[in-house]
Motif scaffolding. Structure first.
Motif, short mmCIF file in Angstrom:
data_model
loop_
_atom_site.label_atom_id
_atom_site.label_comp_id
_atom_site.label_asym_id
_atom_site.label_seq_id
_atom_site.Cartn_x
_atom_site.Cartn_y
_atom_site.Cartn_z
N LEU A 165 0.81 -1.13 0.16
CA LEU A 165 0.10 -0.13 0.01
C LEU A 165 0.70 1.09 -0.06
O LEU A 165 1.79 1.45 0.83
N ILE A 184 -0.60 7.09 2.01
CA ILE A 184 -1.93 7.70 2.16
C ILE A 184 -1.99 9.05 2.19
O ILE A 184 -2.80 9.90 1.56
N ASN A 201 -6.95 -4.73 -4.11
CA ASN A 201 -7.06 -3.41 -4.52
C ASN A 201 -6.20 -2.45 -4.16
O ASN A 201 -6.08 -1.46 -4.63
N SER A 259 -5.92 -0.97 -1.34
CA SER A 259 -6.50 0.52 -0.66
C SER A 259 -6.86 0.20 0.65
O SER A 259 -6.87 -0.94 0.97
#
Length: 247
Positions: free
Chosen positions: A189, A192, A242, A244
């Protein structure tokens, strides 16, 4: 617990009350003694397993007095990109006792260490980097050579896929594969947010899903004293497929 009885357990040296608990897993306590040696303890069976000593870390040197008495540790700064020592930066000078808070920010196990194939992964200072060892090994192995292998705030082991996972300051999540001859780190990931404003934890639910927990601390400066007055927690599911987060 059903008997509501209190049991007293006597463990062998070093004295348990002189140690600090650095973590726990699979019924074992992860302790560090006054010399900052890491010792796994099972309080039910009284079994103890010693991990390699701190001086087996490639950037740690024993420090002695002029009289030849062991006095502490010198920790050399490691360059994340070249994996070389930074000789221009002053080493960290640590006492034998305080080094345990420097070496073991986070410690997790891959399985019950009595099985013999247990891997121990830890977050260490400076810069919250990673090192690992296995039960029976003679030294710690530093995970470096990549510029992003640092600033880990929390780590865990996922029994479902046999991988470790780590969350970093901006919400990044990495998988850490220690099943081969060398560590393999992959970005699961991407960042963010562009700055670090929360404390982050990575946890696994009983049904297998991975979550990030963000803790936001609020402080008060009343009467000239800074105190934490409130915590806000935000929970996000990590969607590995995905790549996310789902709030």
């Amino acid at each position: 617990m059903s008997t509501n009885k209190l049991y007293h357990v006597t463990l062998s040296e070093p004295a348990f009350r002189t140690r600090h608990i650095m973590g726990s897993s699979y019924g074992w306590l992860i302790t560090a003694d006054e010399r900052s040696n890491l010792i796994l303890v099972n309080p039910a069976t009284r079994a103890q397993i010693a991990m390699p000593p701190p001086e087996t870390m490639n950037n740690v040197r024993l420090r002695y007095t002029e009289e030849g008495v062991l006095d502490g540790y010198d920790v050399l700064y490691m360059d994340l990109f070249s994996s070389d020592f930074d000789t221009e930066t002053e080493p960290y000078h640590l006492t034998l006792e305080e080094a345990r808070f420097f070496f073991y920010e986070r410690v997790v196990l891959s399985c019950d260490p009595s099985q013999g194939n247990c891997t121990v992964l830890r977050v260490q200072l400076p810069n919250n980097q990673l090192s690992y060892t296995r039960v029976g090994d003679s030294k710690w192995t530093w995970i470096g050579g990549k510029g992003n292998c640092w600033k880990y705030q929390d780590i865990l082991h996922n029994n479902n896929d046999g991988l470790f996972y780590g969350v970093r300051g901006r919400g990044e999540v990495d998988s850490i594969n220690l099943n081969g001859p060398s560590a393999e780190v992959k970005v699961i990931l991407k960042p963010i947010i562009s700055y670090q404003a929360h404390s982050r934890y990575i946890v696994q639910a009983p049904w297998g899903d991975l979550f990030q927990i963000w803790r936001h601390d609020k402080y008060s400066n009343e009467n000239g004293k800074r105190e934490r007055v409130a915590d806000k927690f935000f929970v996000y599911k990590i969607d590995l497929l995905n790549k996310s987060l789902l709030k």
